[in-house]
Design an enzyme around this catalytic site. Structure first.
Site, PDB file in Angstrom:
ATOM      1  N   GLY A  30      -8.145  -7.214   4.006  1.00 10.13           N
ATOM      2  CA  GLY A  30      -6.914  -7.889   4.389  1.00 10.13           C
ATOM      3  C   GLY A  30      -5.716  -7.063   3.989  1.00 10.13           C
ATOM      4  N   TYR A  31      -4.586  -7.395   4.571  1.00  8.78           N
ATOM      5  CA  TYR A  31      -3.372  -6.610   4.384  1.00  8.78           C
ATOM      6  C   TYR A  31      -2.290  -7.433   3.701  1.00  8.78           C
ATOM      7  CZ  TYR A  31      -5.830  -3.231   7.016  1.00  8.78           C
ATOM      8  OH  TYR A  31      -6.791  -2.336   7.380  1.00  8.78           O
ATOM      9  N   ILE A  32      -1.745  -6.849   2.646  1.00  2.93           N
ATOM     10  CA  ILE A  32      -0.646  -7.459   1.901  1.00  2.93           C
ATOM     11  C   ILE A  32       0.678  -6.963   2.485  1.00  2.93           C
ATOM     12  CG2 ILE A  32       0.437  -7.658  -0.374  1.00  2.93           C
ATOM     13  CD1 ILE A  32      -2.460  -7.192  -1.532  1.00  2.93           C
ATOM     14  N   THR A  83      -2.319 -11.365   4.639  1.00  3.67           N
ATOM     15  CA  THR A  83      -1.786 -12.093   5.791  1.00  3.67           C
ATOM     16  C   THR A  83      -2.625 -11.907   7.043  1.00  3.67           C
ATOM     17  OG1 THR A  83      -0.345 -10.232   6.322  1.00  3.67           O
ATOM     18  CG2 THR A  83       0.576 -11.959   4.919  1.00  3.67           C
TER      19      THR A  83
END
Length: 156
Positions: A30-32, A83
């Protein structure tokens, strides 16, 4: 500073299905932070977790810093702070002195298979396996960060 020099290619599904491959590793990432100049990614496998910071791409190179973190922390960060997410199975295939990382995507990216090779320089010569097809290194849609927000299923 860590530098990643990477080329990406699409994979012929029929030829890939015939490859004798090791067991793959399930990745959930996942990407912050996810923009064109930088990404902060959290990756969880079955046994480990990593936080990775990547700079903007110049040619086929970019800065990269990758750190292992406790698995339980990684699972919590993935759940609470990311997100957008990508799911895939990665296969590591050796071919003529190079390691190819082949990602078979799942979830919203099912049907996409991408092979990556990391190089020591942008000019390094290598031989492509027969299952590797079109190069997509310059097509930003094929980055994992982009696939997390505009999945392959939406391209058709």
């Amino acid at each position: 500073m860590g530098i990643e020099i990477e080329r990406k290619f699409l994979v012929n599904h029929d030829k890939w299905s015939l490859v004798n491959k090791p067991e793959g590793d399930v990745y959930r990432q996942g990407y912050i932070v996810n923009d064109k100049d930088r990404t902060v990614r959290l990756r969880v496998t079955g046994t480990a977790a990593y936080i990775t910071l990547k700079g903007g791409t110049k040619g086929i190179s970019r800065s990269e810093y990758d750190y292992e973190i406790p698995l339980t922390d990684g699972i919590e960060i993935l759940k609470d702070f990311t997100t957008s997410v990508v799911e895939k199975v990665r296969y590591n295939i050796s071919h003529n002195g190079h390691l190819w990382e082949v990602d078979v995507f799942e979830g919203d990216n099912t049907g996409l298979i991408v092979a990556e090779i990391e190089l020591d320089s942008e000019e390094e010569v290598f031989e492509k396996p027969e299952w590797v097809t079109k190069e997509v290194s310059d097509d930003g849609r094929y980055t994992n960060a982009a696939l997390s927000v505009n999945p392959y299923k939406n391209w058709r």
